[in-house]
Write a protein that holds these residues in place. Structure first.
Motif, PDB file in Angstrom:
ATOM      1  N   UNK A 202       0.980  -1.616  -0.590  1.00 23.56           N
ATOM      2  CA  UNK A 202      -0.224   0.376   0.299  1.00 23.56           C
ATOM      3  C   UNK A 202       1.129   1.217   0.135  1.00 23.56           C
ATOM      4  N   UNK A 203       0.092   2.461  -0.796  1.00 28.00           N
ATOM      5  CA  UNK A 203       0.604   3.494  -0.604  1.00 28.00           C
ATOM      6  C   UNK A 203       0.983   4.276   1.018  1.00 28.00           C
ATOM      7  N   UNK A 204      -0.485   4.142   1.300  1.00 25.81           N
ATOM      8  CA  UNK A 204      -1.347   4.812   2.529  1.00 25.81           C
ATOM      9  C   UNK A 204      -0.107   4.954   4.157  1.00 25.81           C
ATOM     10  N   UNK A 205       0.248   4.907   4.431  1.00 27.57           N
ATOM     11  CA  UNK A 205       0.428   4.355   5.857  1.00 27.57           C
ATOM     12  C   UNK A 205      -0.846   5.210   7.734  1.00 27.57           C
ATOM     13  N   UNK A 206      -1.190   6.752   7.124  1.00 23.89           N
ATOM     14  CA  UNK A 206      -2.475   7.320   8.042  1.00 23.89           C
ATOM     15  C   UNK A 206      -2.898   7.739   7.466  1.00 23.89           C
ATOM     16  N   UNK A 207      -4.055   8.338   7.890  1.00 22.40           N
ATOM     17  CA  UNK A 207      -5.382   8.783   7.248  1.00 22.40           C
ATOM     18  C   UNK A 207      -5.805   9.713   8.139  1.00 22.40           C
ATOM     19  N   UNK A 259      -3.393   4.987  -5.080  1.00 22.40           N
ATOM     20  CA  UNK A 259      -4.260   4.994  -4.694  1.00 22.40           C
ATOM     21  C   UNK A 259      -4.240   5.101  -3.306  1.00 22.40           C
ATOM     22  N   UNK A 260      -4.529   5.236  -2.610  1.00 15.76           N
ATOM     23  CA  UNK A 260      -4.992   5.579  -1.109  1.00 15.76           C
ATOM     24  C   UNK A 260      -6.137   5.784  -0.240  1.00 15.76           C
ATOM     25  N   UNK A 261      -7.349   6.367  -0.731  1.00 15.05           N
ATOM     26  CA  UNK A 261      -8.579   5.885  -0.811  1.00 15.05           C
ATOM     27  C   UNK A 261      -9.820   6.147  -1.018  1.00 15.05           C
ATOM     28  N   UNK A 281      -9.008   8.351  -4.785  1.00 12.91           N
ATOM     29  CA  UNK A 281      -8.595   9.856  -3.540  1.00 12.91           C
ATOM     30  C   UNK A 281      -7.199   8.790  -4.371  1.00 12.91           C
ATOM     31  N   UNK A 282      -5.895   9.726  -5.688  1.00 14.30           N
ATOM     32  CA  UNK A 282      -5.167   9.188  -6.064  1.00 14.30           C
ATOM     33  C   UNK A 282      -4.238  10.323  -6.806  1.00 14.30           C
TER      34      UNK A 282
END
Length: 475
Positions: A202-207, A259-261, A281-282
């Motif tokens: 994944x690209x996302x750690x936290x949001x 792609x993160x969300x 959300x890219x």
């Protein structure tokens, strides 16, 4: 206690309910994120249509006919002050009346709470307004402005409004009526769901949602899904949500779209839920991502929104300093906020910056002395804070023409009507239906632009999904 005066209100304006609230493509604080661990702020914006061709009823328990106005005026004229200010009992009674309504479908109950004194019984802060928006008005220097602000902020979408001694009473009321008579959607909410093209990388750690969004938020501890509930939206209103994304170091070495969300909004219109198509959300990622100092045209809007939130935070900090009788430090805080505005560069001119400057200047003027601050400065600051947090217009008690932050077109129209009414209360004013007809005559395409835009967006999203199937991503 029973209330049996719930007359059947007029029907809601009917029409196409598609696209009444739309979501814009996310904007980012930088054009590209690095392939190494990085942080990016995005702004997702919900927009309510400017057309009032479809609007929810305002739900009075008694329809305000000419006869009803005369009866209500007689009741008000018969009120007698006995030295107490039981704000809690008044609020409890209002909410009980709302709870006992006979007509609820496609209706939006709201409470106006007005006070010019300190509460003498109970604590209105302990009252749970549920899903009812409470708009509070503090009249004069003796009102408990902090209490009224707290009550408004505890409700969904409510604002605190300040009316100084000798001030124009009609104008602040006109602004809220301009909103409540043009409600286009209820139960508006935004859901943000973490996503990844490849769950194993994944690209996302936290949001997280950035500070400054004063609405009910929940975050699922297991899935990370964030839900924000906005309540109602007036015609022409927007809600901007700033989201901080912390990105993991990428496993790739070439540029790609990460792609993160997934962002999805929903709302109710005329009693029916309106689910909307999710939007990805890219965030573009590149080994040659520009540095923090490189600000593109696209990123300016995000940075301006973050600056507005910092501006609102500075007002809150200055108010707390002034409450502690440290006016000098409070004024320094506001002066620093003024200097920070010089760094904001916008694509659409100086309108936003000009209003923020005017807001700070009025507050500085109201902090000349402690006495002036406590009479007018504190309520001005509290109204500003609730207005910024809710992204909804609130009367601050100063020059209403100078600071029109979050005002809608109908509010602007009603402000001019309020000025004319103050000059000549006997002059006839147009009804809300006449105002709506005039708006539609001036912009006949507004009634169909929202559904057309909705269908175009759906078509574009369908084409994008087809493109993904034809040319699957490398990651």
């Amino acid at each position: 206690m029973a209330f049996n005066d719930d007359e059947k209100p007029p029907a809601s304006n009917a029409g196409n309910t598609k696209g009444l609230v739309t979501i814009t493509e996310p904007k980012f604080s930088k054009d590209e994120a690095a392939l190494s661990a990085d942080e990016v702020t995005a702004v997702v914006e919900l927009k309510a249509t400017s057309s009032t061709a479809v609007r929810e009823g305002h739900c009075p328990l008694r329809s305000v006919t000419q006869q009803a106005q005369a009866d209500l005026k007689a009741i008000v004229d018969g009120l007698v002050a006995n030295g107490g200010t039981n704000i809690k009992a008044g609020l409890d009674t209002a909410l009980a009346i709302v709870a006992g309504r006979a007509t609820t479908k496609a209706r939006t109950p709201n409470v106006f709470l007005m006070s010019d004194g300190q509460q003498s019984d109970g604590d209105a802060r302990q009252v749970d307004p549920g899903n009812v928006a409470v708009y509070t008005f503090g009249f004069g220097k003796d009102a408990d402005h902090a209490l009224l602000s707290d009550v408004a902020r505890k409700s969904p979408g409510g604002t605190f409004n300040s009316v100084p001694d000798g001030g124009n009473v009609t104008a602040p009321f006109s602004q809220l009526l301009g909103g409540l008579l043009t409600i286009v959607a209820q139960d508006v909410q935004l859901t943000l769901t973490p996503k990844a093209e490849d769950p194993s990388a994944p690209d996302l750690d936290t949001m997280t949602v950035a500070p400054g969004t004063d609405y009910t938020q929940t975050t699922d501890g297991g899935t990370g899904v964030i839900t924000i509930k906005f309540g109602t939206l007036f015609s022409g209103e927007t809600r901007k949500v700033a989201i901080n994304f912390k990105l993991l170091e990428s496993t790739l070495t070439t540029p790609y779209d990460g792609l993160v969300a997934e962002a999805q909004h929903s709302y109710n219109v005329q009693g029916s839920p309106q689910g909307q198509t999710p939007q990805d959300v890219v965030i573009p990622r590149s080994p040659d991502a520009p540095g923090e100092e490189a600000v593109s045209v696209k990123a300016r809007g995000v940075l301006a929104e973050m600056a507005r939130r910092q501006h609102a935070g500075a007002i809150g900090e200055a108010r707390q300093m002034a409450d502690g009788k440290n006016l000098e430090e409070a004024r320094y805080k506001l002066a620093d906020a003024q200097n920070a505005l010089e760094d904001i560069v916008l694509n659409d001119g100086e309108k936003l910056v000009g209003m923020l400057r005017a807001e700070l200047q009025q507050l500085l003027d109201l902090m000349e002395t402690q006495e002036l601050y406590e009479a007018e400065g504190r309520p001005y600051a509290l109204a500003s804070e609730t207005s910024h947090g809710r992204q909804r217009y609130a009367a601050r008690g100063g020059d209403m023409d100078a600071v029109r932050l979050f005002a809608t077109p109908r509010m602007d129209t009603y402000l001019e009507q309020a000025k004319k009414f103050e000059e000549d209360p006997t002059a006839p004013l147009p009804s809300a239906d006449e105002d709506a007809k005039e708006e539609m005559a001036a912009n006949p395409l507004a009634a169909i632009s929202a559904p057309i835009a909705f269908y175009i967006k759906v078509a574009i999203q369908a084409l994008q999904e087809i493109e993904k199937l034809v040319a699957p991503p490398t990651k």
